[in-house]
Scaffold this motif. Structure first.
Motif, PDB file in Angstrom:
ATOM      1  N   GLY C 161      11.428 -28.608  29.101  1.00  0.00           N
ATOM      2  CA  GLY C 161      10.471 -27.688  29.695  1.00  0.00           C
ATOM      3  C   GLY C 161       9.519 -28.390  30.648  1.00  0.00           C
ATOM      4  O   GLY C 161       9.239 -27.921  31.750  1.00  0.00           O
ATOM      5  N   GLY C 162       9.034 -29.530  30.237  1.00  0.00           N
ATOM      6  CA  GLY C 162       8.084 -30.262  31.057  1.00  0.00           C
ATOM      7  C   GLY C 162       8.706 -30.779  32.347  1.00  0.00           C
ATOM      8  O   GLY C 162       8.084 -30.738  33.409  1.00  0.00           O
ATOM      9  N   THR C 186       0.345 -26.269  33.637  1.00  0.00           N
ATOM     10  CA  THR C 186       0.486 -27.394  32.712  1.00  0.00           C
ATOM     11  C   THR C 186       0.794 -26.938  31.298  1.00  0.00           C
ATOM     12  O   THR C 186       0.685 -27.707  30.355  1.00  0.00           O
ATOM     13  N   SER C 187       1.217 -25.668  31.162  1.00  0.00           N
ATOM     14  CA  SER C 187       1.385 -25.156  29.805  1.00  0.00           C
ATOM     15  C   SER C 187       2.496 -25.850  29.032  1.00  0.00           C
ATOM     16  O   SER C 187       2.514 -25.826  27.823  1.00  0.00           O
ATOM     17  N   MET C 188       3.426 -26.457  29.733  1.00  0.00           N
ATOM     18  CA  MET C 188       4.576 -27.008  29.014  1.00  0.00           C
ATOM     19  C   MET C 188       4.578 -28.533  28.968  1.00  0.00           C
ATOM     20  O   MET C 188       5.580 -29.119  28.612  1.00  0.00           O
ATOM     21  N   ILE C 189       3.514 -29.147  29.429  1.00  0.00           N
ATOM     22  CA  ILE C 189       3.615 -30.599  29.486  1.00  0.00           C
ATOM     23  C   ILE C 189       2.587 -31.307  28.619  1.00  0.00           C
ATOM     24  O   ILE C 189       1.526 -30.783  28.344  1.00  0.00           O
ATOM     25  N   ASP C 190       2.952 -32.486  28.190  1.00  0.00           N
ATOM     26  CA  ASP C 190       2.109 -33.211  27.249  1.00  0.00           C
ATOM     27  C   ASP C 190       0.843 -33.705  27.935  1.00  0.00           C
ATOM     28  O   ASP C 190       0.742 -33.735  29.159  1.00  0.00           O
ATOM     29  N   ALA C 191      -0.100 -34.106  27.119  1.00  0.00           N
ATOM     30  CA  ALA C 191      -1.434 -34.427  27.615  1.00  0.00           C
ATOM     31  C   ALA C 191      -1.425 -35.484  28.710  1.00  0.00           C
ATOM     32  O   ALA C 191      -2.130 -35.355  29.712  1.00  0.00           O
ATOM     33  N   THR C 193       1.043 -36.416  30.803  1.00  0.00           N
ATOM     34  CA  THR C 193       1.623 -35.897  32.033  1.00  0.00           C
ATOM     35  C   THR C 193       0.695 -34.868  32.655  1.00  0.00           C
ATOM     36  O   THR C 193       0.549 -34.785  33.867  1.00  0.00           O
ATOM     37  N   ARG C 194       0.049 -34.084  31.800  1.00  0.00           N
ATOM     38  CA  ARG C 194      -0.886 -33.082  32.284  1.00  0.00           C
ATOM     39  C   ARG C 194      -2.021 -33.751  33.044  1.00  0.00           C
ATOM     40  O   ARG C 194      -2.371 -33.335  34.145  1.00  0.00           O
TER      41      ARG C 194
END
Ligand code: ATP
Ligand code: SF4
Ligand code: MG
Lengths: 336, 281, 273
Positions: C161-162, C186-191, C193-194
Motif C-alpha cells: 500500500g505504501g 500519507t494514510s498508508m505509509i509508516d511514520a 516514510t510519512r
C-alpha cells in the motif's frame, strides 16, 4: 487445546514471478498467547501484509511458502488438506480481514443479501432456508451491535455506508462464526481519526464480548497500535526487528529502527504544540529481491558496525523486558 | 491480471472443458472438408445401422450420419458464435453507455434493458421466423443475439458502475483523457475476463436455444444444425418406431450435451478463477 | 503565460467562494444530501493549507470540485484569478493535480504501474523521448524514497500500500503542477516514510512555490506542514485560521472533539485502557 492460539516458526514466504523473487517474509517466529492482542508495525513494504496472508492460510497466487510452520490452535495449517483448512480452521478458529477489504462487499447487493451469499459459500449451500436466514441475520445483527452498527445497516447498500462502517460490516461478517483468533490488516489506515477511534473501540468490544479471543493486528501506524495492543512486533524488510510488550517498545525502543520510527512520529507537549522536527530515516528500504547481507537495516543504520554487514543478528534480550531485539548493539549489554 | 491467466491454465475444469470444445471444433471445421456433401442421399442405403463405411450409419434418406453430424457441429457453433459475439457487443454498448453518458442515455438504456428482459423469447422468435423469408444461420444468430443480451447488459452496467467509482478513472481524467478513452482503456480492460464469461455463456445458451427451436421446427429447416438433426430424426423415419433408428438421434444428442457441458464447465472454471471475492472473506 | 498570471493578481493561487454541493438521489422521492455548503477559502501561492474533518464532512467533496471531477451546485472556484471552467481541461490539469487517499483504487489493476506514470507525461508540454522519460521517472521516484527498479514494471497488487501511495505522489511531481490537492496522502505509509513525504512537500513549497491543499485528520501533520487550517463539519466550515491558534485554542466544540480523538504515541485514550 494447545497452549498458544498461534505459533509461527521460522516462516518464510517469497513472491516468485517474472519480477524475480521477493523475500517478503524471511524467517519470522512469534507466539501469540490466548487473550492477547499482538500488534505488528513497521515500514510500508516491509512484509506485514504478506505475513498476515501466510499466517491466515490465504497466500495469493504468486506467494509461496518457502519454509517454516504456522500452528493455529496447535494445528499445522500447511499440513492439512485445503478442505479441512476451509471448514475447520478458517472462520471457526481464525478469521482474516485483509487490507482494504471494504471492497469485497458486493456493490449491487444489500448487506443482508451479501451475508446470505457468504454463509451460503461457507456452508456450501446455494440457498438458505428461511429459518437459517433468520438465524444468520440475528447472529450478524448481534455482532454488528457489538461493533456499533445499527440494525438498519443490514438493509443498506455498500455505497450508502461510510468507509468505517463498511469496514466494520466486513469485520462483523468475518467474525460470524466467533473465531478464536482475528487477523486484521490495516483496518484504520483509510479512516479519519474519529472513525479510527470508533474502530479501535469496536475491536476492543469484540474481545470484551468474547466474540473473539485473541487478535493479530497489523498496522503501519504505531499510534493506533498503541491504543489497542498489549504486545508488539516491529518488522523491517521481511524480518522482525524487535518484539516486546507495547509499553516497553514505545517508551524504550531497543532496535535502532524502532527508535528512528518512534522519533518520526509527531508528539505534543501539554499545550498541544508539536515538539521538534519530524525526521525520516535516511536512505530507502532495501529491494526485497536482493536483501542486504547481515542485518537488513545496516545500509541505513546510524550505529552500523562491521559485524552487522556480514552476520545476521540473533535476538538479544535485555533485563526483565519481555521479548528483545535483533541487533548486534545489544550483544554487549545482554552479555551473550 | 497476468497471474489470473496463469491460474486459468491451471484450472482443471477450464482445461477439460477446453479440450472437449477443441475436439468438437476440430470435428466441426475439419470434418466437413474431408467428408464431402452432408446432403448427399444414397437412396440405396436408407436407414442403415453403423458399419465400416458409415461409422454412424445412415439416415432414412440415405445420408451419412457422421458427415451430417460434423457439419451440424460446425453450423451450430456458427450460430452460437454469431449470437454470442453480437449479443456480447450489444450488451457492452447498452451496458456501458448508460453509466458513461448519464442522464437520458442512462435512463433509456436501462429502460430498454428492463423491457427486453421481460420479452418472451420463444414466441417472439417464432413470429420473427415466420415473417422473415430465407432464414439462414447468420440471420438466426442475429435474431438470437437481439433477444439474448439484456441480462448481460444489466450486469455489465453494474460492473461499469462500480469500476467507474474507482479512483483510477479520476486519475485518468486528470491525465487529460476523455470519457470514450477512459471506457476503452481503463474500464473495459478490467472487464475482459467478465466479458469473456458473458460471451461463453451467450454462445452456449444460443446453441441451446437454436437447437430447441429447430426441434420444434421453427429455425432453419434447410441447414444442418444439431437441432435440425434431432428434428428430422424424430419426424421423418420410414421405420415405424423412430427409436429403431437410434444411430440418427443419439449422436447429435450426445454431441449437444457434450458441447453445452464443455461450455458451462469452461464458464465455471473461469468463474472460480475470476471471482474469488466471496471465498476469502 | 503562467508568469503573467503570477504577477497578475494578489498572489492567490486558488479561491473558493460560496462553494456548495447538494447531492440528490432518487427519481420520484428525491433526497438531498449536503456535500458542502457555502465553503469559502483561498490558498496563496507557495502556501500549504490544511483541510481537516472526519469522513463525510465534505473534505473530499471540496477536493473533487476543485479537481473538476464534480460540478458545484453553486459558488465559484478560481485558479490564478480565472474561473477554473475557463481553462482548457489539459491546461487545467497541468496546473492542478491530486494524490488520493486510497492507493488500492487509484491504480488500474489491468496495467503495470508504469502506465500511470507514463500517462502523466501526456500532460507535459515537452515531448520527451523514452530514455528521457524513464530518467525523469527514476530520479523522481528516488526523491520520494522508492527504489525504481523495485517498483517499475510491476502490477499494483504486487506492491505494498505504501509503495503505491508514493508512486501516486511521484506522478503528480512528474506533471509538475503548481497546486496539489493531497487527499490524505500519507494514510498508508509508516511514520518515517510519512515524515519523508511531509518534508518533501515542505521543500517543494519552498523551492518551487508549490501550493497545497492538504486534507488530513491528523493535527500533527497539519501543524507540521501548514500555516493555516480549515475545519469542516457536515459540509460546512466551522473554524478557520492559523494552525497553531486553531489547535492550541480551538473555538468550536467540534474542533476540540477532533483534537481529542487524535491518538498519540505516549498516551492511551481513557475509554480504551
Ligand atoms: N503479489 C505480489 N507479488 C510480488 N511482490 C509482492 C506482492 N505483494 C507484495 N509484494 C512485495 O512484497 C513486499 C512486502 O509487501 P507487503 O504488502 O507485505 O508490505 P506491508 O508491510 O504490508 O506494507 P504496507 O504497510 O505498505 O501495506 C513488498 O516489497 C511488495 O512489493
Ligand atoms: S545490527 Fe547493526 S546495523 Fe543492524 S540495527 Fe543493529 S547496529 Fe544497526
Ligand atoms: Mg500492508
Amino acid at each position: 487445546m494447545a497452549e498458544h492460539i498461534l505459533e509461527v516458526e521460522d516462516l518464510r514466504g517469497y513472491y516468485r514471478g517474472t519480477f524475480g523473487v521477493v523475500h517478503a517474509v524471511d524467517g519470522v517466529s512469534l507466539t501469540l498467547d490466548r487473550g492477547v492482542i499482538l500488534g505488528i508495525a513497521g515500514e510500508s513494504g516491509g512484509g506485514k501484509s504478506t505475513l498476515a496472508q501466510l499466517v491466515s492460510g490465504t497466500p495469493p497466487p504468486l506467494l509461496h511458502l518457502e519454509g517454516g510452520r504456522v500452528l493455529v490452535d496447535g494445528i499445522d495449517i500447511y499440513n492439512i488438506d485445503s478442505e479441512e483448512l476451509r471448514t475447520e480452521i478458517k472462520c471457526k478458529r481464525m478469521s482474516y480481514v485483509p487490507q482494504s477489504s471494504m471492497e469485497s462487499l458486493n456493490p449491487v447487493k444489500r448487506i443482508r443479501d451479501f451475508i446470505f451469499d457468504v454463509v451460503g459459500q461457507r456452508t456450501s449451500k446455494r440457498v438458505l432456508s428461511s429459518e437459517r436466514k433468520k438465524e444468520v441475520i440475528e447472529m450478524a445483527a448481534n455482532h454488528m451491535k457489538t461493533l456499533g452498527l445499527d440494525r438498519p445497516v443490514l438493509d443498506r447498500y455498500p455505497h450508502e455506508l461510510s468507509g468505517g462502517m463498511k469496514q466494520r460490516v466486513v469485520i462483523a461478517i468475518s467474525t460470524l462464526w466467533n473465531p478464536k483468533l482475528l487477523i486484521i490488516d490495516e483496518p484504520t489506515s483509510a479512516l479519519d481519526v474519529t472513525s479510527q477511534k470508533r474502530m479501535i473501540e469496536s475491536l476492543l468490544n469484540l474481545k470484551r464480548a468474547r466474540i473473539i479471543e485473541s487478535m493479530l493486528y497489523i498496522s503501519h501506524d504505531l499510534t493506533s497500535l498503541r491504543q489497542l495492543c498489549g504486545e508488539c512486533i516491529i518488522m523491517y524488510a521481511g524480518k522482525i526487528a524487535e518484539i516486546g510488550d507495547m509499553e516497553g517498545t514505545i517508551n524504550d525502543p531497543l532496535h535502532p529502527y524502532s527508535r528512528l520510527l518512534t522519533a518520526a512520529i509527531a508528539s505534543y507537549d501539554s499545550k498541544g504544540r508539536r515538539k521538534g522536527e519530524l525526521k525520516s530515516i535516511a536512505g530507502s528500504p532495501p529491494d526485497l529481491r536482493y536483501p542486504p547481507a547481515g542485518c537488513r537495516f545496516h545500509p541505513r543504520c546510524p550505529y552500523v558496525m562491521d559485524i552487522c554487514k556480514t552476520k545476521e543478528p540473533p535476538m538479544f534480550r535485555t533485563g526483565e523486558r519481555m521479548g528483545g531485539a535483533f541487533c548486534w548493539l545489544l550483544a554487549s549489554q545482554s552479555g551473550e | 491480471m497476468i497471474g489470473m491467466w496463469e491460474l486459468l491454465l491451471r484450472s482443471r475444469k477450464f482445461m477439460i472443458g477446453l479440450a472437449v470444445l477443441v475436439i468438437l471444433i476440430l470435428l466441426g471445421t475439419v470434418g466437413p472438408f474431408l467428408l464431402g456433401d452432408p446432403y448427399y442421399m444414397d437412396l440405396s442405403l436408407m436407414g442403415r445401422p453403423p458399419s465400416f463405411a458409415h461409422i454412424l450409419g445412415t439416415t432414412s434418406f440415405g445420408e451419412d450420419v457422421f458427415t451430417q453430424l460434423c457439419s451440424a457441429i460446425g453450423n451450430s457453433l456458427v450460430v452460437g458464435l454469431v449470437a454470442g459475439g453480437l449479443g456480447t457487443l450489444i450488451a457492452i454498448l447498452v451496458g456501458a453507455v448508460g453509466p458513461y453518458r448519464g442522464g437520458l442515455a442512462d435512463k433509456i438504456s436501462s429502460l430498454a434493458t428492463n423491457l427486453a428482459l421481460v420479452l418472451p423469447l420463444i414466441p417472439l422468435f417464432i413470429i420473427i421466423a415466420s415473417v422473415v423469408r430465407g432464414l439462414n444461420l447468420v440471420l438466426i444468430g442475429v435474431i438470437l443475439a437481439v433477444t439474448s443480451w439484456p441480462w448481460a447488459a444489466r450486469s455489465i452496467r453494474s460492473q461499469v458502475l462500480t469500476l467507474k467509482e474507482r479512483e483510477f478513472v479520476n486519475l485518468a481524467r486528470m491525465s487529460g483523457q476523455n470519457s470514450v478513452q477512459i471506457v476503452v482503456t481503463e474500464v473495459l480492460p478490467n472487464m475482459l475476463a467478465y466479458i469473456m464469461m458473458v460471451f461463453v455463456i451467450l454462445t452456449g445458451t444460443s446453441i441451446l436455444a437454436e437447437s430447441a427451436l429447430s426441434m420444434i421446427g421453427v429455425s432453419t429447416t434447410r441447414t444442418i444444425t444439431l437441432g435440425y438433426m434431432l428434428y428430422w430424426a424424430q419426424h421423418e423415419t420410414t421405420v415405424p418406431f423412430w427409436w429403431n433408428i437410434w444411430w440418427w438421434f443419439i449422436p447429435p444428442g450426445i454431441v449437444l450435451t457434450a458441447l453445452l457441458t464443455a461450455i458451462f464447465v469452461i464458464h465455471a472454471g473461469m468463474d472460480e478463477v475470476f471471482n474469488p471475492r466471496l471465498r476469502e472473506i | 503565460m503562467e508568469d503573467t498570471s503570477k504577477t497578475g493578481n494578489d498572489g492567490i493561487a486558488l479561491k473558493c467562494e460560496g462553494l456548495t454541493k447538494l447531492y440528490t438521489s432518487g427519481l420520484i422521492r428525491t433526497k438531498t444530501v449536503v456535500g458542502a455548503r457555502d465553503v469559502t477559502f483561498d490558498i496563496k501561492r507557495g502556501e500549504i493549507v490544511s483541510l481537516a474533518g472526519e469522513s463525510g464532512s465534505g473534505k473530499s467533496t471540496v477536493a473533487r470540485m476543485i479537481l473538476r471531477l464534480i460540478k458545484p451546485t453553486s459558488g465559484d472556484i478560481a485558479l490564478n484569478g480565472r474561473s477554473i471552467y475557463s481553462y482548457n481541461i489539459r491546461e487545467y490539469y497541468r496546473q492542478v493535480q491530486a494524490v488520493f487517499q486510497d492507493p488500492y483504487s487509484a491504480f488500474n489493476p489491468f496495467y503495470i504501474v508504469d502506465h500511470v506514470l507514463e500517462r502523466a507525461f501526456g500532460l507535459r508540454e515537452d515531448n520527451l523521448n523514452r530514455d528521457e522519460r524513464s530518467k525523469i521517472i527514476r530520479s523522481t521516484l528516488e526523491s520520494i524514497g522508492l527504489n525504481p527498479s523495485e517498483v517499475l514494471g510491476r502490477y499494483p497488487h504486487e506492491l505494498s500500500g505504501g509503495q503505491m501511495q508514493r508512486l501516486l505522489i511521484g506522478r503528480s511531481l512528474l506533471i509538475g503542477s503548481q497546486l496539489l490537492i493531497a487527499d490524505e496522502p500519507t494514510s498508508m505509509i509508516d511514520a518515517s516514510t510519512r515524515a519523508g513525504v511531509l518534508n518533501l512537500l515542505l521543500s517543494l513549497k519552498k523551492e518551487k512555490g508549490l501550493s497545497v491543499l492538504f486534507i488530513t485528520h491528523d493535527i500533527g501533520q497539519a501543524q507540521y506542514v501548514s500555516e493555516r487550517v480549515i475545519v469542516m463539519k457536515q459540509g460546512e466550515v466551522v473554524e478557520q485560521g492559523p494552525v497553531d491558534e486553531v489547535f492550541t485554542r480551538p473555538q468550536h466544540p467540534y474542533t476540540k472533539e477532533l483534537l481529542a480523538a487524535v491518538p498519540t504515541l505516549y498516551e492511551r485514550w481513557k475509554e480504551c485502557s
